[in-house]
Every structure is written in C-alpha cells, then in structure tokens.
Motif scaffolding. Structure first.
Motif, PDB file in Angstrom:
ATOM      1  N   PRO A 185       0.813  -1.228   0.000  1.00 24.99           N
ATOM      2  CA  PRO A 185       0.000   0.000   0.000  1.00 24.99           C
ATOM      3  C   PRO A 185       0.844   1.275   0.000  1.00 24.99           C
ATOM      4  CG  PRO A 185      -0.905  -1.603   1.528  1.00 24.99           C
ATOM      5  CD  PRO A 185       0.411  -2.158   1.057  1.00 24.99           C
ATOM      6  N   MET A 186       1.991   1.247   0.710  1.00 26.59           N
ATOM      7  CA  MET A 186       2.847   2.435   0.758  1.00 26.59           C
ATOM      8  C   MET A 186       3.430   2.730  -0.624  1.00 26.59           C
ATOM      9  SD  MET A 186       6.141   3.117   3.227  1.00 26.59           S
ATOM     10  CE  MET A 186       7.041   1.708   2.537  1.00 26.59           C
ATOM     11  N   LEU A 187       3.913   1.698  -1.331  1.00 32.60           N
ATOM     12  CA  LEU A 187       4.482   1.899  -2.655  1.00 32.60           C
ATOM     13  C   LEU A 187       3.423   2.284  -3.681  1.00 32.60           C
ATOM     14  CD1 LEU A 187       6.988  -1.103  -2.704  1.00 32.60           C
ATOM     15  CD2 LEU A 187       7.565   1.323  -2.538  1.00 32.60           C
ATOM     16  N   LEU A 188       2.220   1.747  -3.518  1.00 32.76           N
ATOM     17  CA  LEU A 188       1.126   2.081  -4.428  1.00 32.76           C
ATOM     18  C   LEU A 188       0.466   3.414  -4.080  1.00 32.76           C
ATOM     19  CD1 LEU A 188      -0.590  -1.432  -4.692  1.00 32.76           C
ATOM     20  CD2 LEU A 188       0.823  -0.327  -6.429  1.00 32.76           C
ATOM     21  N   ARG A 189       0.828   3.944  -2.899  1.00 37.64           N
ATOM     22  CA  ARG A 189       0.279   5.225  -2.412  1.00 37.64           C
ATOM     23  C   ARG A 189      -1.248   5.180  -2.340  1.00 37.64           C
ATOM     24  NH1 ARG A 189       4.059   9.616  -5.750  1.00 37.64           N
ATOM     25  NH2 ARG A 189       6.072   8.853  -4.927  1.00 37.64           N
ATOM     26  N   ILE A 190      -1.733   4.159  -1.650  1.00 42.03           N
ATOM     27  CA  ILE A 190      -3.179   4.000  -1.524  1.00 42.03           C
ATOM     28  C   ILE A 190      -3.564   3.823  -0.064  1.00 42.03           C
ATOM     29  CG2 ILE A 190      -3.457   2.946  -3.799  1.00 42.03           C
ATOM     30  CD1 ILE A 190      -3.762   0.230  -2.286  1.00 42.03           C
ATOM     31  N   ASP A 191      -4.799   4.158   0.227  1.00 46.51           N
ATOM     32  CA  ASP A 191      -5.439   3.832   1.492  1.00 46.51           C
ATOM     33  C   ASP A 191      -6.304   2.602   1.209  1.00 46.51           C
ATOM     34  OD1 ASP A 191      -7.351   3.570   3.548  1.00 46.51           O
ATOM     35  OD2 ASP A 191      -7.182   5.671   4.082  1.00 46.51           O
ATOM     36  N   VAL A 192      -5.923   1.448   1.761  1.00 43.55           N
ATOM     37  CA  VAL A 192      -6.615   0.212   1.394  1.00 43.55           C
ATOM     38  C   VAL A 192      -8.101   0.256   1.760  1.00 43.55           C
ATOM     39  CG1 VAL A 192      -4.580  -1.263   1.428  1.00 43.55           C
ATOM     40  CG2 VAL A 192      -5.844  -0.891   3.537  1.00 43.55           C
TER      41      VAL A 192
END
Length: 564
Positions: A185-192
């Motif tokens: 999630p950090m690398l994809l820059r998303i809030d799951v």
C-alpha cells in the motif's frame, strides 16, 4: 517414565510418534500473534524437528510417499477447474500474477543458492520456505531420491530441505503479510480502506457497518390477506411480483376460499385471497408495512423449503453475474446465500460473476431450488460417497506417467517424478469433474482430510528425519541462508507488484490480494481484509492461488533439476 525411556518408546513405536507430531503440529499451528501463525503444516515440521532432537525415530519412506501422494491428488483435484479453465474479466490479471510470482521465486532461489554455494537440499528448502509452500518439500525430496548419489548422501540432502525450510519460513510468511498490508500500500500510495469502498461500489456491494459486507438477508415466506383497497388486488401474479422495482418477490401459493392454488404468471389476484409471498424480510416490510393484514395460515405456509450447496458447472451459468442470473426464469423463488471459491467466501454483489468450480448455497422452496441446481451444475448432498475407483486408479496412472515420462539433459535422464504425475492426474480429474459433475465425486470433507492431514503428516515425518542433524546443519549454512530467504520472499513480491500495477493495470486492492494468493498465504489475505475492512480482496486471491499452488509445488522438482 524417564527421558531415556520416553525417547526409547518413541523410537520403538514410530507409528505412534507420527500421531504425536501431528497433534503437536496442529497445536503449534493454532498459536497466533496479531494474526500471524505457523499453521498446522509448518507446526508439524517444527514438532518433528523438536522430537528429533532427543529421539532418532525411524521413518518409513513408503508411509511418507502415501501421505504425500494423497495430498498432491487432493490439491490438484480442488484447483483443477480454475487451473485449466481460463477465467474471464478481472481474473486474467490475477492469473498472470499467480504465474509471474512463482517463476520469479524459482529464479531468485536458484541465483541465491549459487551465490551461497548451497547444496541441492538447502537450495530446495530455501525455495519452499521463502515462498511459504511446504508441498515443495515433497516434490524436491522425491527428485533428490532420483539423483545418482549414494543413499546416505540423498538422505542427508533431504534433511537439509527441512532445515532450510524451517529457517526461511518464518520470514517468508511474515514478509508476505507485511508486503500486502504495509509495503505494498505504501508503494502504491493507496489507502486500502478507501480502495475497498471504491471496489465495493463498483461491484454493487453495501456495508451496514465497518468490517461487514454481506449481500444476504434472511428470506421469509409470509401470508397476507388481500382486502379491498390493497394495491395488489386486480393484478396478475407477474405484475404483483414486479410491483417492487429491483426486488425479488415471489408469490408461492394462493388460498382462494377453501382451495389452495399454485399460481401461474397470468393468475389474477382477487379480493379475499390470502397469498404466501416470499422475499427478504426488509422487502416484505417495505411492500406491505402495516397496511396489509398478515395472517397465520399453517396449511398455506406449509411449503417445503431447502438450502442446498451446488457445484457450478453449467454453461448457462458460468461467467454470468449475480444480477443477470437473478433475472433468469430459472431463478424464480431461489435466493443466493453464499459463494465459495477455492475454499474462501466471495462477497455477493450484483456484478459478482460465478466461475466454474464455485460452490454456491441456494435457498428457497424445494421445487425451485432443485430445478435451479440442475441448471447450475450438481447438487452436493450429505452422504455423497468418495469415488475410490477414480481416486486409486488416477493416482496410480498419474504416478506411472510421471515415473516414465522425462527428458535428457546434460547426459542425464530426468523424469517428471511420481509426485508431479500425481499432481497432474488430480488436475485432470478436477477439470473433468468441472464439466461432468456426476463423475469422480470426492466430498469436500474427504479432500480437506487428504490435503491437510496428508501434507502435515508427510512434513512432520520429514521433520523427524531432520531433527538429529538440525543444529549441525544450521551451523553449516549460517546467517546467509536467512538473508537469502528474505530475498526469495520479497523479490517475487516486488516484481509482482510492479508488473501488476504498471503493466497489467490491476486494481490495487485486487493486486494485493493476488500477491497473497500467488504465494498461497491465506494469513496475508486475512490481514489485508482486516486492514481494509472489507472481504473484497479475495477476488484477486482466488484468481492467483490455483496457479500459485501448482507452480510452487512443482517448483521443488524444478529447483532440484536446476541446482542438482
């Protein structure tokens, strides 16, 4: 009984010792910390190694092979429908991840083994532990037994598999969990959690409170008296059932005077009729509220109801969405309660598509459910017997083909091995049953016993064999193996993340689910579902996990070919 006497008892009764290992393995496997646990298979491995520290228990190779072949056939049978049948829509990118991650894991393990100068046993254990796939222990062990080496050397190499697997598994499992819930999630820059809400909206799912996503509500049949002024008076049955737009409402029976009628679409509803109407509870409340008198009519409501599990195989059903199927005439009076895919529950939403090999639970009146089940595939009933003829012959023929089929490389003849042949036989029978559900029936409970007990027993016996040399072997490989195991775990995950996001353009939440499925790590999926507050990531997991299971299991054999 003293320490020496107990050790002597275990050595004298290896059959009982295996059951002790199984019990302790499942006990160890139940222990979890913040959602992370060893699981019964790795628990059995550690239990065997522990007992092997003070008791040199003789282990039968025949018994090990019998258990492992049962496991391989069971896993092949269960994933066959998904492995050999192309999945449409969102499933194709997940399948790609289920192929890319295992292949990258094999390449990474081979490179790491050559850099560290590991023997073939440590290399295979590095792969099985780093990729968290214990079945690779068995395929690698059989491949090692086929090597042209003295028996003592082959036995030592097999113990090295268990040693390396035990050392690398802990970070392997933890690494996949961290990748899917923190690093990914950090690398994809998303809030799951936010991504889960978007994906639920796409599929038409709703949640009443955080962490709960269920499209099922209790279905009821109630009796209502149609009096003057009731909106349904004067309408036909078909018009009355369509009165609540977008809702599924069915009139199952009508009392007209002293007569009970089985309604047809063109049957008119009259003042004084009492109707038995079936729908979800909230729909009935919205339709009638307090304006229509509800009556207690035991005879009218005495309608046989049925809840039935059905194996999805019908061509008219596979690939269609829940919404489409709900509008089908064959679905009249039938409600969908649950979808199981690869043993995991899939959220029910209007856009959820049924896949070949799914197991769905239908509820409704007996007549309607039986008719729908015949269209969907094959009903799964309590008491379905195991087809032992197919089970025995398939394992024999598959093992025979695996032992005979092979190829020459570097002046040596390499066979597929009986284990890979049995796995392929399970795949074929599972695929065949997905088109002909009436043949080769093996109940889910029997498959579960074969896969869980078969693998745990086999790995536990490997642990017993490795126990006496475990400490010495750990000293031999040292800290470098742990570092290599971390690379074998994380490199395939990072490659899968990059390819899935920037090449395949996958939905980020489905991608994270597929990464956990590609390494068959159910604990990582559970952690992702908990963090996102939604079960929807399972759609990515179920697309990848059949390919992860097969390729990682066969990877044990491939590692021996490439390193040995």
């Amino acid at each position: 009984m003293g320490h020496g006497e107990f050790a002597s008892f275990l050595e004298t009764h290896p059959d009982l010792t295996v059951y002790l290992v199984l019990g302790l393995g499942y006990l160890f496997g139940k222990v979890t910390f913040r959602g992370f646990g060893l699981g019964p298979v790795t628990g059995a491995l550690f239990a065997g190694i522990l007992i092997g520290q003070f008791a040199h228990v003789p282990v039968s190779e025949v018994a090990r092979s019998i258990l492992f072949l049962l496991f391989l056939f069971g896993i092949g049978y269960s994933v066959g429908p998904k492995f050999l049948v192309a999945v449409k829509g969102d499933g194709l990118p997940g399948i790609a991840i289920g192929i890319i991650v295992p292949l990258t894991g094999i390449v990474t393990a081979v490179v790491a083994a050559r850099i560290l100068g590991l023997d073939v046993g440590f290399a295979a254990g590095l792969f099985s532990g780093g990729m968290t796939e214990s079945p690779a222990i068995g395929t690698a062990a059989e491949a090692i037994r086929a090597l042209p080496l003295p028996k003592e050397q082959r036995d030592l190499l097999i113990t090295h598999i268990a040693v390396a697997d035990a050392l690398c598994y802990l970070f392997g499992a933890l690494g996949v969990i961290l990748m899917t819930t923190v690093f990914g999630p950090m690398l994809l820059r998303i809030d799951v959690a936010a991504e889960a809400r978007k994906l639920e909206e796409k599929y038409g799912m709703t949640q009443k409170r955080a962490g709960i996503a269920s499209a099922w509500r209790p279905v009821e049949i109630r009796a209502y008296a149609l009096e003057a002024g009731t909106p349904l008076v004067g309408k036909t049955v078909a018009e009355a059932e369509a009165h609540s737009a977008g809702q599924r409402v069915f009139i199952q029976r009508i009392r007209r005077g002293d007569t009970l009628l089985d309604p047809k679409p063109e049957t008119p509803l009259q003042e004084g009729d009492v109707i038995a109407i079936e729908a979800r509870r909230e729909v009935l409340i919205a339709l009638f509220g307090g304006e229509v008198r509800e009556v207690e009519d035991k005879e009218l409501l005495d309608i046989a109801a049925l809840s039935l599990d059905v194996y999805v195989a019908g061509r008219e059903v596979v690939g269609r969405s829940v919404a489409e199927l709900g509008q089908s005439p064959a679905a009249r009076g039938v409600f969908l309660r649950r979808i199981l895919r690869s043993g995991l529950e899939v959220p029910i939403a209007p856009d959820t598509r049924l896949e070949r090999g799914d197991i769905i639970t239908l509820i409704g009146t007996e007549k309607n459910v039986e008719a729908a089940a015949a269209l969907v595939g094959a009903a799964i009933r309590q008491g379905d017997a195991t087809d032992y003829v197919t089970l025995g012959l398939a394992i024999f023929v598959g093992g025979l083909i695996g032992a005979v089929a092979g190829f020459d490389i570097g002046g040596a003849h390499i066979t597929l091995s009986t284990s890979v042949g049995t796995l392929m036989a399970g795949l074929f029978i599972g695929w065949l049953r997905s088109y002909r559900p009436q043949i080769a029936r093996i109940p889910d409970a029997a498959i579960s016993l074969m896969t869980s007990l078969g693998l745990a027993g086999f790995v536990g016996m490997i642990g017993l064999h490795a126990g006496p040399v475990f400490v010495e072997a750990v000293r031999e490989v040292g800290f470098g193996l742990l570092i290599a195991g971390a690379f074998v775990t994380l490199v395939p995950q990072f490659v899968g993340l990059f390819v899935g996001r920037y090449v395949l353009r996958m939905n980020p939440l489905l991608l994270l689910g597929a990464l956990s499925g590609a390494q068959t790590m159910t604990a990582a999926l559970a952690a992702l579902q908990e963090k996102s507050g939604s079960p929807v990531a399972v759609l990515g997991y179920t697309a990848a996990v059949p390919f992860g299971h097969i390729l990682l299991t066969a990877g044990g054999t491939v590692m021996v070919w490439l390193v040995g």
